[in-house]
Design an enzyme around this catalytic site. Structure first.
Site, PDB file in Angstrom:
ATOM      1  N   ASP A  12       0.813  -1.222   0.000  1.00 21.75           N
ATOM      2  CA  ASP A  12       0.000   0.000   0.000  1.00 21.75           C
ATOM      3  C   ASP A  12       0.843   1.267   0.000  1.00 21.75           C
ATOM      4  OD1 ASP A  12      -2.307  -1.648   0.286  1.00 21.75           O
ATOM      5  OD2 ASP A  12      -1.852  -1.797   2.417  1.00 21.75           O
ATOM      6  N   HIS A  40      -4.633  -2.247  -6.285  1.00 21.38           N
ATOM      7  CA  HIS A  40      -3.985  -1.022  -6.731  1.00 21.38           C
ATOM      8  C   HIS A  40      -5.091  -0.035  -7.028  1.00 21.38           C
ATOM      9  CE1 HIS A  40       0.001  -2.349  -7.016  1.00 21.38           C
ATOM     10  NE2 HIS A  40      -0.090  -3.031  -8.127  1.00 21.38           N
ATOM     11  N   THR A  41      -4.948   1.174  -6.538  1.00 23.16           N
ATOM     12  CA  THR A  41      -5.945   2.188  -6.860  1.00 23.16           C
ATOM     13  C   THR A  41      -5.315   3.183  -7.819  1.00 23.16           C
ATOM     14  OG1 THR A  41      -6.552   1.973  -4.567  1.00 23.16           O
ATOM     15  CG2 THR A  41      -7.641   3.727  -5.802  1.00 23.16           C
ATOM     16  N   PRO A 304      -9.661  -1.157   7.916  1.00 21.53           N
ATOM     17  CA  PRO A 304      -8.821  -0.035   8.342  1.00 21.53           C
ATOM     18  C   PRO A 304      -7.391  -0.531   8.508  1.00 21.53           C
ATOM     19  CG  PRO A 304     -10.575  -0.462   9.958  1.00 21.53           C
ATOM     20  CD  PRO A 304     -10.656  -1.541   8.927  1.00 21.53           C
TER      21      PRO A 304
HETATM   22  P1  GDP Z   1      -0.574   0.319  -3.828  1.00 23.33           P
HETATM   23  O1  GDP Z   1      -1.181  -1.014  -3.637  1.00 23.33           O
HETATM   24  O2  GDP Z   1       0.861   0.361  -3.397  1.00 23.33           O
HETATM   25  O3  GDP Z   1      -0.774   0.869  -5.200  1.00 23.33           O
HETATM   26  O4  GDP Z   1      -1.291   1.300  -2.856  1.00 23.33           O
HETATM   27  P2  GDP Z   1      -2.863   1.593  -2.691  1.00 23.33           P
HETATM   28  O5  GDP Z   1      -3.482   1.756  -4.009  1.00 23.33           O
HETATM   29  O6  GDP Z   1      -3.471   0.686  -1.726  1.00 23.33           O
HETATM   30  O7  GDP Z   1      -2.751   2.957  -1.919  1.00 23.33           O
HETATM   31  C1  GDP Z   1      -2.507   4.101  -2.484  1.00 23.33           C
HETATM   32  C2  GDP Z   1      -3.662   5.040  -2.147  1.00 23.33           C
HETATM   33  O8  GDP Z   1      -3.167   6.293  -1.899  1.00 23.33           O
HETATM   34  C3  GDP Z   1      -4.642   5.197  -3.298  1.00 23.33           C
HETATM   35  O9  GDP Z   1      -5.942   5.451  -2.794  1.00 23.33           O
HETATM   36  C4  GDP Z   1      -4.103   6.402  -4.042  1.00 23.33           C
HETATM   37  O10 GDP Z   1      -5.063   7.100  -4.794  1.00 23.33           O
HETATM   38  C5  GDP Z   1      -3.623   7.224  -2.871  1.00 23.33           C
HETATM   39  N1  GDP Z   1      -2.466   8.047  -3.167  1.00 23.33           N
HETATM   40  C6  GDP Z   1      -1.388   7.723  -3.944  1.00 23.33           C
HETATM   41  N2  GDP Z   1      -0.494   8.728  -3.933  1.00 23.33           N
HETATM   42  C7  GDP Z   1      -1.009   9.692  -3.113  1.00 23.33           C
HETATM   43  C8  GDP Z   1      -0.531  10.965  -2.686  1.00 23.33           C
HETATM   44  O11 GDP Z   1       0.550  11.423  -3.035  1.00 23.33           O
HETATM   45  N3  GDP Z   1      -1.328  11.649  -1.820  1.00 23.33           N
HETATM   46  C9  GDP Z   1      -2.524  11.176  -1.383  1.00 23.33           C
HETATM   47  N4  GDP Z   1      -3.241  11.918  -0.535  1.00 23.33           N
HETATM   48  N5  GDP Z   1      -3.012   9.993  -1.791  1.00 23.33           N
HETATM   49  C10 GDP Z   1      -2.253   9.256  -2.638  1.00 23.33           C
END
Ligand code: GDP
Length: 424
Positions: A12, A40-41, A304
């Site tokens: 994450d 992944h979001t 959470p």
């Molecule tokens: P991944 O599995 O490593 O891609 O991570 P996730 O997708 O679970 O978590 C990343 C979350 O943080 C997503 O909801 C993104 O949209 C959000 N996100 C990514 N970069 C940033 C940032 O620079 N600032 C903020 N506030 N949110 C971010």
């Protein structure tokens, strides 16, 4: 050029958005391990997308997306992800998606086995996502997995399913005292979803070898982070596959190749889903505030996440085992509310200080040693250059860079595609 984007911590870290950003220069994005147990979001002009299985490059029409042999694929879940994309007008063909014929299928009974085991463990549970990942990898290694390529040979498939289901029933009925599963039902499930996926299934190894010979750009995308790696992570609170860059070429189908660049993704603070040691964990209001500001809720499960300060001990180790050449530091904007920012610089146990990430009971019992940096207390989400950032934010980035000994080349300041700073 072969580039891997990997998580340095517990997952994450924001890898999805980095892959989305960097995939614009890529011809191919490959996922090489894991299944639909993490998400992944990606937020871009077409909306918000959560991918559990599909590589993040799927939103770019000119990028070929590959699901490698190191993956375990729940084919029903994959069909649902494809339906969702198609309903939003994104066209997926055998040209922009290819699935390895050697990837192992995550079956409905793997999910059942995961659920039964967590039920049995009760409060001793490991915090499985109950998506069948540990059982399917266990079956892969005990040679009871069914691979994507088997879908094409129905008679042989039927026999394999019959034999394997007989074995699974020994565990399901004999071990857990649950209802037997029926091999005919499993076989029809395989045909229903497998047939839909046939246009995408191929030998991706030969395909990639040819692209490499033609100097194409290939990006390898990992799920989770170094501390969840089956060998080098916080075992047994790890995932069941290798999350490391060193596994990228193996899990992609080109084990003879070497990577050119490894980009590690690190978050400006820490988060951890599920059970296991998490030395920097915050409690109470402090944790709630950070969780809310960072929106730290699981993309796959909505759980959470546990949150804490930046952990230099864990991150340095993550950089080491990933072999990270450079770092993308994400979510700096989330810390804007803090007056003082804690940074864990070492662990301590019984008067002994640890700067190298420990394992076992030392890790379980260690306490964090914090240093505090001055916060910047202003909105940084509009900053696009290092010079736009408040001095305290620049100092925070430099301090982290010094602690982990790896150059930070990107800093993200918001979830949007353009909300980042390139420091090169
Ligand atoms: P991944 O599995 O490593 O891609 O991570 P996730 O997708 O679970 O978590 C990343 C979350 O943080 C997503 O909801 C993104 O949209 C959000 N996100 C990514 N970069 C940033 C940032 O620079 N600032 C903020 N506030 N949110 C971010």
């Amino acid at each position: 050029m072969k580039t891997a984007i990997v998580g340095i911590n517990w997952g994450d870290e924001g890898k999805g958005r980095m892959v989305d950003l960097l995939s614009q220069d890529q011809d191919v994005v490959v996922r090489y391990q894991g299944g639909n147990n993490a998400g992944h979001t990606v937020v871009n002009d077409r909306g918000k997308f959560i991918f559990n299985l599909l590589p993040s490059g799927i939103l770019r029409e000119d990028v070929v997306n590959i699901m490698g042999n190191g993956m375990v694929i729940d084919i029903e879940h994959l069909c649902n992800e494809l339906d969702d994309l198609e309903s939003k007008g994104i066209k997926i063909t055998g040209k922009n998606l290819k699935i390895s014929n050697k990837a192992v299928i995550c079956m409905p009974y793997h999910v059942l086995l995961d659920v039964y085991e967590e039920e049995r463990l009760k409060d001793k549970k490991y915090g499985s996502t109950k998506r069948g990942i540990a059982p399917v990898y266990a079956d892969k290694y005990r040679k009871k997995g069914i691979r994507m390529g088997e879908i094409f040979f129905e008679d042989a498939l039927y026999k394999r399913v019959q034999e394997i289901v007989e074995y699974e029933n020994l565990i399901i009925e004999g071990g857990y005292s649950k209802d037997r599963i029926d091999h005919n039902e499993i076989y029809h499930w395989l045909l229903k979803y497998g047939n839909r996926l046939k246009p995408y299934i191929t030998d991706v190894g030969f395909f990639l070898t040819e692209l490499i010979a033609n100097d194409k750009n290939i990006m390898f995308e990992a799920q989770l982070g170094a501390l969840r790696d089956i060998d080098f992570g916080i075992y047994p609170y790890t995932t069941s596959s290798s999350t490391l860059a060193a596994y990228a070429t193996i899990g992609a189908g080109i084990p003879g190749e070497k990577l050119d660049k490894i980009i590690g993704v690190v978050k400006a603070y820490s988060s951890c889903v599920g059970e296991g040691p998490f030395t920097v964990e915050m409690e109470g209001e402090e944790a709630e505030k950070l969780r809310e500001e960072g929106q730290e809720y699981g993309a796959a499960t909505g759980r959470p996440r546990r949150v804490g300060a930046f952990d230099a001990v864990a991150t340095r180790y993550g950089c080491l085992v990933q072999g990270a050449d450079e770092i993308a530091l994400t979510k700096l904007d989330v810390l804007s509310y803090m007056e003082e920012i804690p940074v864990c610089v070492a662990y301590e146990l019984d008067g002994k200080r640890f700067e190298d990430f420990p394992t076992g009971e030392i890790l379980n019992k260690s306490k964090p040693v914090f240093e505090y940096l001055k916060g910047w207390r202003s909105d940084v989400s509009g900053c696009r250059k290092l010079e736009d950032l408040p001095l305290e934010a620049v100092e925070y980035i430099s301090y982290i860079q010094e602690l982990i000994g790896t150059k930070i080349t990107y800093v993200s300041v918001g979830p949007g595609r353009d909300q980042y700073i390139n420091i090169k």
